[in-house]
Design a protein around this motif. Structure first.
Motif, PDB file in Angstrom:
ATOM      1  N   HIS A   1       7.903  67.539   8.569  1.00 54.10           N
ATOM      2  CA  HIS A   1       7.702  66.616   7.439  1.00 54.10           C
ATOM      3  C   HIS A   1       6.358  65.936   7.590  1.00 54.10           C
ATOM      4  O   HIS A   1       5.671  66.065   8.618  1.00 54.10           O
TER       5      HIS A   1
ATOM      6  N   TYR B   1       5.064  62.910   8.091  1.00 55.52           N
ATOM      7  CA  TYR B   1       4.708  62.047   9.209  1.00 55.52           C
ATOM      8  C   TYR B   1       4.494  62.875  10.462  1.00 55.52           C
ATOM      9  O   TYR B   1       3.535  62.674  11.214  1.00 55.52           O
TER      10      TYR B   1
ATOM     11  N   VAL C   1       1.315  63.041  13.052  1.00 53.23           N
ATOM     12  CA  VAL C   1       1.417  62.745  14.488  1.00 53.23           C
ATOM     13  C   VAL C   1       0.946  63.938  15.306  1.00 53.23           C
ATOM     14  O   VAL C   1       0.195  63.810  16.267  1.00 53.23           O
TER      15      VAL C   1
ATOM     16  N   ALA D   1      -2.081  58.409   5.496  1.00 58.35           N
ATOM     17  CA  ALA D   1      -1.299  58.893   4.366  1.00 58.35           C
ATOM     18  C   ALA D   1      -2.164  59.188   3.150  1.00 58.35           C
ATOM     19  O   ALA D   1      -1.919  60.129   2.407  1.00 58.35           O
ATOM     20  N   GLY D   2      -3.219  58.389   2.999  1.00 57.30           N
ATOM     21  CA  GLY D   2      -4.095  58.544   1.832  1.00 57.30           C
ATOM     22  C   GLY D   2      -4.773  59.896   1.766  1.00 57.30           C
ATOM     23  O   GLY D   2      -5.142  60.342   0.687  1.00 57.30           O
TER      24      GLY D   2
ATOM     25  N   LEU E   1      -3.477  62.625   3.777  1.00 55.71           N
ATOM     26  CA  LEU E   1      -2.469  63.627   4.095  1.00 55.71           C
ATOM     27  C   LEU E   1      -1.700  64.060   2.857  1.00 55.71           C
ATOM     28  O   LEU E   1      -1.564  65.247   2.578  1.00 55.71           O
ATOM     29  N   PHE E   2      -1.211  63.088   2.104  1.00 63.17           N
ATOM     30  CA  PHE E   2      -0.360  63.438   0.974  1.00 63.17           C
ATOM     31  C   PHE E   2      -1.083  64.210  -0.118  1.00 63.17           C
ATOM     32  O   PHE E   2      -0.555  65.210  -0.604  1.00 63.17           O
ATOM     33  N   PRO E   3      -2.300  63.789  -0.480  1.00 62.16           N
ATOM     34  CA  PRO E   3      -3.014  64.633  -1.456  1.00 62.16           C
ATOM     35  C   PRO E   3      -3.223  66.050  -0.941  1.00 62.16           C
ATOM     36  O   PRO E   3      -3.076  67.016  -1.701  1.00 62.16           O
TER      37      PRO E   3
ATOM     38  N   LEU F   1      -1.336  67.738   1.197  1.00 66.51           N
ATOM     39  CA  LEU F   1      -0.061  68.441   1.127  1.00 66.51           C
ATOM     40  C   LEU F   1       0.235  68.874  -0.307  1.00 66.51           C
ATOM     41  O   LEU F   1       0.655  70.003  -0.554  1.00 66.51           O
TER      42      LEU F   1
ATOM     43  N   TRP G   1      13.746  69.683   0.865  1.00 68.88           N
ATOM     44  CA  TRP G   1      14.397  68.469   1.354  1.00 68.88           C
ATOM     45  C   TRP G   1      15.509  68.843   2.340  1.00 68.88           C
ATOM     46  O   TRP G   1      16.446  69.527   1.985  1.00 68.88           O
TER      47      TRP G   1
ATOM     48  N   ARG H   1      18.667  61.457   8.091  1.00 66.87           N
ATOM     49  CA  ARG H   1      18.079  61.040   6.794  1.00 66.87           C
ATOM     50  C   ARG H   1      17.518  62.265   6.091  1.00 66.87           C
ATOM     51  O   ARG H   1      17.294  63.299   6.722  1.00 66.87           O
ATOM     52  N   ARG H   2      17.337  62.133   4.801  1.00 69.78           N
ATOM     53  CA  ARG H   2      16.738  63.252   4.074  1.00 69.78           C
ATOM     54  C   ARG H   2      15.216  63.129   4.138  1.00 69.78           C
ATOM     55  O   ARG H   2      14.666  62.053   3.956  1.00 69.78           O
ATOM     56  N   ALA H   3      14.547  64.228   4.430  1.00 76.73           N
ATOM     57  CA  ALA H   3      13.088  64.217   4.459  1.00 76.73           C
ATOM     58  C   ALA H   3      12.582  65.538   3.923  1.00 76.73           C
ATOM     59  O   ALA H   3      13.296  66.558   3.963  1.00 76.73           O
ATOM     60  N   LYS H   4      11.333  65.499   3.416  1.00 76.68           N
ATOM     61  CA  LYS H   4      10.774  66.735   2.846  1.00 76.68           C
ATOM     62  C   LYS H   4      10.045  67.484   3.943  1.00 76.68           C
ATOM     63  O   LYS H   4       9.064  66.988   4.495  1.00 76.68           O
TER      64      LYS H   4
ATOM     65  N   TYR I   1       7.879  70.746   5.220  1.00 77.79           N
ATOM     66  CA  TYR I   1       6.984  71.766   4.679  1.00 77.79           C
ATOM     67  C   TYR I   1       6.987  72.940   5.620  1.00 77.79           C
ATOM     68  O   TYR I   1       6.967  72.787   6.839  1.00 77.79           O
TER      69      TYR I   1
END
Lengths: 115, 909
Positions: free
Chosen positions: A28, A30, A34, A48-49, A51-53, A55, A68, A75-78, A80
């Motif tokens: 996922h 995070y 790491v 995050a700024g 990483l997310f774009p 991804l 997911w 917990r549920r996480a996305k 990849y």
């Protein structure tokens, strides 16, 4: 806002690095961040700024696929994972990168006479 | 990855926006939780871990924004968002929105309307096949070698010259000739004049104009003798006169009481080749003899009445055609020289050359020359008004931006991109501009129709102008470009300035403003200075034009024209032989004089101030005077009717008969220029005659004060008047001038009635003189009215701008002023403090404006009358009026500043 000033990554290499971290197992967001930090021994800190774009772009281009899943903490996480296209792309990119870095290294190590 | 896939993905996220957003939220949420857990595991307390994680992630909104930016769909998405946001914002301040859109619509509409007119006058190619191939042919120097009668608006060719040219030239694939003439539709009673056009037979063929209905003229219609003459109707005339009745084809139209067969209707867009003039009915040149009979121009080598245009043959250029024309000129002119010309004129004639001129946008008699420069000036003026309006809108937007300062600061602090904020503010401007442009285009049609309505003279229809106004691509591009420029002008600066301040200072500063943020104050001040300067230039321009109009309407013409009208009586249908015409004219005049309400009446060959003229040379003591003299032929009581004053001698009387000695009345300029110190009364002069004939001698019996001849603009020129009763070749029509006690319709009807009683076959046209003169000043009135309107609007906008800046300054400095008052500053000192700012701004603006006006007005010189472009009183007036108005605009906010209660101002914090 799309550029990441802290990491100092060459534009475009972030994509390659993300693909690389996903070759072993799906992760996922995070986790990817790491892992990148760990492997680079803290040289690359991807926030995050950026990483997310990145991804989102890789996902849209079909190089990675998101899913997911339930984490070890229940917990549920996305997560990849690398798609076949992503794997092929990574191979290609790695080869190109090696060719380029070797060429750059040769130039930088050239003696004054060779120049 | 393929284009296709990307498109699909984009569309999917557009459609499933909510789902995509939710997924992203969940992902971020998870990211944060995982980060916190991770940090707790590495030994941080829970609070510290949360804080560290949040710091690491930064603004969640900013991250989401960055993710949303991926892919093309985000552009649409964001623009749509911006538009909705802008609409919401604009709806919150309806007054601002309405004022802005209205201002823009007016500015855009006015400039586009004027451009549309300028386009029609100057730029638009003729609606014919390949207009770029058309060239006009005329004499290189029409001032030399020409003598005789000049008829119509562009008398450049005689029929003989045209025929000779047509047969000898090789440069043109086809040539056409035409001449305009007023023609009367009615066969008795009140005349109805329309615009007739003599055209060569292949006129329509060469131009490539195809009929709307029936057929157009062909070469076979233009043969010697003419047979049954044919007529082609213009579309507008066919619509107006015959209600677009298709059954008119094959019917008969009476032109000057002669039957013509209607063979077809021209297409709607084709109104002739002359700029600003439309024809009503076109007839072949050969039919001229049918209408003018004994005075036919067809074989008269000194009757100039035609204009010629040719279509270049393939491979020929304008220059090559010109040199070809120059080469064939000698034989053309040698074979067409008129008999009986003075030898020097004849010599100049055979030495003349023909030349080719560009003709793709048509030719112009007067309209293009008269209206082109006023229209460009008005276009510039409208453009400047638009700039001033844009500056005002910029000021308003700046004020709005100031009000939103805190809002913007918060957004910047939360991580909003500056570019995005600029886009948002710009979107507002673009929306305003778009709304203004749409409203402006709607307004354009109304305004340009109004403009043409102003230009169209009320009386003689054949003098009136006609423009085919349409929204073509040039007009649309112009409107779009103007919109874009004004949008950038008023939109970009506020957007950039509004988002400039750094977050920290703003967040701290808002609420307790003691000083203004610099860049915006200077931007506003700059805008105001520019507005004052530009509007001053416009006001100076407007004043110069208004005073020109005033000078022209009050200029001494030598006549007193109130209550005077002119009457044209055409009696050619009565077929009166020449020897009986003088007697008929006298009877007609008696009939008019006997009408109750008519004080006096007289006949006159050339009605003054209508542009018609009759000039020639005077021989004094055997020497021909170099300068031309104006001639006219009038009956007794002409000067009395026109309100001109006698200085010495007598008026013509009925005793001045054909058999008596020839007499003349001259004006002061004639006496001064030609007679010197001699006593005019009793002096004699001659008229040059053709070789062999004897020169007629005239004895001067009267001297009148100076009078104008062709127009109000010209200076007084030497004029000589001959007696109508000594006319040797009276025409088949006569002009009367009539002074009445009331210029009512009843008089018009009574005159028509009186003429019909005397000669039932006659046709009459009555026209009040003042209206005729008003018609001749249409251009000046238009320029004065529009520039006055624009000038007033510009000045008002500038003063509003100044008021806004000062009022804004007062609000910003309320605390400072409060402190000053608390420390004992007097009311007058506070007033002075505030007024100083406006005085400085106005001072700079006025100085710049005066300098700019002094440069700009030089280009107006040719359009002014009776004053110089640097007219001192105008310049002094504006340099006094502007500061006065500016003080008033600044005084209102200054007074508010002076009455600031220090307690309230300080407690406001």
């Amino acid at each position: 806002m799309a550029e990441d000033k802290q990491s100092g990554l060459v534009q475009g290499t972030l994509y390659m690095l993300i693909l690389k971290t996903l070759t072993l197992e799906p992760m996922h967001g995070y986790g990817i961040g790491v892992r990148l930090e760990q492997i680079s021994k803290g040289v690359f800190q991807v926030n995050a700024g950026s990483l997310f774009p990145a991804l989102r772009r890789l996902e849209r281009d079909g190089l990675i696929a998101g899913e997911w899943l339930v984490t070890e903490n229940n917990r549920r996480a996305k997560y990849y994972r690398l798609t076949p296209q992503g794997r092929a792309k990574l191979t290609r990119e790695t080869r190109d990168w090696e060719v380029q870095t070797r060429a750059i290294a040769r130039i930088l190590e050239a003696s004054p006479g060779e120049l | 990855m393929g284009m296709f896939k990307r498109t699909i993905a984009g569309c999917r996220s557009l459609v499933r926006r909510a789902a995509v957003e939710k997924e992203l939220d969940a992902e971020l949420e998870d990211f944060l939780t995982t980060a916190v857990e991770h940090k707790i595991r590495s030994g941080l307390s829970r609070e510290a871990a949360i804080r560290a994680a949040r710091l690491e992630i930064g603004s969640a909104a900013a991250v989401k924004d960055a993710v949303r930016d991926i892919g093309w769909e985000s552009v649409i998405d964001r623009s749509w968002q911006d538009v909705r946001y802008a609409i919401r914002n604009l709806r919150k301040s309806p007054a601002f929105t309405a004022v802005t859109i209205l201002t823009l619509a007016l500015g855009l509409g006015a400039s586009t309307a004027i451009f549309q007119l300028a386009d029609a006058v100057r730029l638009r190619p003729l609606p014919v096949d390949h207009p770029e191939q058309l060239v006009e042919v005329r004499m290189a120097d029409p001032a030399r070698g020409r003598m005789g009668t000049f008829a119509g608006r562009r008398p450049l060719f005689t029929n003989a010259l045209w025929n000779e040219l047509r047969h000898r030239q090789q440069a043109f694939a086809g040539m056409v000739a035409w001449g305009a003439y007023p023609v009367n539709l009615s066969t008795r009673g009140e005349a109805q004049f329309v615009q007739g056009l003599w055209v060569s037979g292949d006129f329509f063929n060469v131009l490539g104009v195809r009929p709307h209905l029936g057929r157009l003229l062909a070469s076979s219609d233009d043969q010697p003798g003419c047979g049954n003459p044919a007529a082609v109707l213009a579309y507008a005339f066919w619509q107006r006169q015959y209600g677009s009745d298709a059954a008119m084809i094959g019917k008969t139209v009476m032109l000057d009481a002669h039957p013509f067969e209607i063979i077809g209707v021209a297409p709607r867009r084709f109104v002739g080749l002359e700029v600003g003039r439309a024809f009503d009915v076109a007839t072949p040149i050969c039919a001229e003899r049918i209408l003018n009979r004994e005075q036919s121009a067809l074989n008269d080598r000194s009757w100039w009445w035609l204009t010629v245009i040719g279509r270049l043959a393939p491979g020929w250029s304008l220059e090559r055609a010109s040199s070809h024309l120059a080469a064939i000129s000698p034989e053309i002119f040698r074979s067409t020289v008129a008999s009986g010309l003075p030898s020097d004129v004849a010599q100049a004639y055979v030495e003349s050359t023909l030349q080719a001129f560009p003709g793709s946008t048509g030719v112009s008699g007067t309209v293009r020359e008269e209206y082109e420069s006023p229209l460009w000036v008005l276009l510039a003026v409208a453009g400047v008004v638009l700039i001033i309006a844009s500056a005002n809108i910029a000021t308003l937007l700046l004020a709005r931006a100031t009000a939103r300062e805190r809002d913007i600061a918060v957004r910047l602090a939360l991580g909003a991109a500056r570019g995005r904020l600029i886009r948002q503010v710009l979107t507002e401007s673009v929306l305003l501009a778009a709304a203004g442009a749409v409203a402006g285009l709607l307004l354009t049609q109304i305004l340009s129709d109004g403009l043409v309505g102003l230009l169209r003279s009320s009386g003689f229809q054949f003098f009136s102008v006609a423009f085919n106004l349409e929204l073509n691509w040039r007009v649309l591009i112009f409107a779009a470009a103007v919109t874009l420029v004004s949008c950038l002008l008023f939109g970009l600066a506020p957007a950039v300035l509004a988002t400039r301040p750094s977050i920290g200072t703003l967040l701290r500063a808002t609420g307790r403003t003691s000083t203004d943020t610099r860049p915006r104050t200077s931007a506003r001040s700059l805008l105001v200075v520019a507005q004052v300067a530009l509007s001053l230039v416009l006001v100076v321009t407007a004043l110069l034009f208004t005073r020109t109009l005033h000078n022209l309407t009050t200029v001494d013409s030598g006549f007193n024209l109130d209550g005077v009208g002119s009457v044209v009586i055409d009696y050619q249908r009565a077929k009166v032989p020449p020897e009986r015409r003088l007697e008929l004219q006298a009877r007609l005049l008696d009939g008019v004089r006997s009408i109750p309400g008519v004080q006096s009446a007289a006949s006159v060959r050339m009605v003054p101030l209508t542009g018609e003229s009759w000039t020639g040379h005077v021989v004094m003591d055997g020497i021909q005077h170099q300068k031309q003299t104006y001639f006219n032929r009038v009956s007794p009581a002409f000067f009395q009717t026109m309100g001109a004053e006698f200085i010495a001698g007598r008026d013509f009387t009925t005793d001045d008969s054909l058999t008596g000695r020839r007499v003349a009345i001259v004006n002061e300029s004639f006496a001064r220029g030609l007679l010197g110190r001699r006593n005019p009364i009793g002096s004699t002069f001659q008229m040059p005659a053709s070789p062999g004939a004897s020169q007629p001698t005239f004895e001067i019996v009267g001297l009148v004060k100076d009078t104008k001849y062709t127009s109000l603009r010209e200076p007084f020129e030497p004029s000589a008047f001959f007696a109508a009763s000594q006319e040797r070749r009276p025409l088949e029509y006569v002009n009367f001038v009539v002074r009445t006690t009331s210029a009512s319709l009843a008089v018009t009807r009574a005159v028509t009635e009186a003429v019909r009683r005397t000669e039932p076959e006659a046709v009459v046209l009555v026209q009040p003189f003042r209206a005729q003169i008003a018609d001749s000043l249409v251009r000046e009135r238009l320029t004065a009215m529009l520039s006055g309107f624009f000038g007033a609007v510009a000045a008002l906008l500038a003063m509003l701008g100044l008021y806004g800046v000062v009022a804004y300054g007062v609000t910003q400095r309320a605390r400072e002023i409060g402190i000053r008052t608390a420390l004992g500053a007097q009311r007058s000192e506070v007033l002075a403090l505030v007024l100083r700012q406006s005085t400085v701004l106005t001072g700079i603006g006025v100085a710049l404006g005066l300098a700019a006006a002094a440069v700009a007005t030089r280009y107006l010189e040719g359009m002014l009358f009776g004053l110089s472009p640097l007219d001192p009183s105008t310049f002094i007036a504006v340099s006094l009026a502007f500061p006065a108005a500016a003080s008033l605009a600044a005084y209102l906010p200054a007074r508010r500043a002076a009455s600031i209660d220090p307690l309230v101002a300080l407690r406001c914090e």
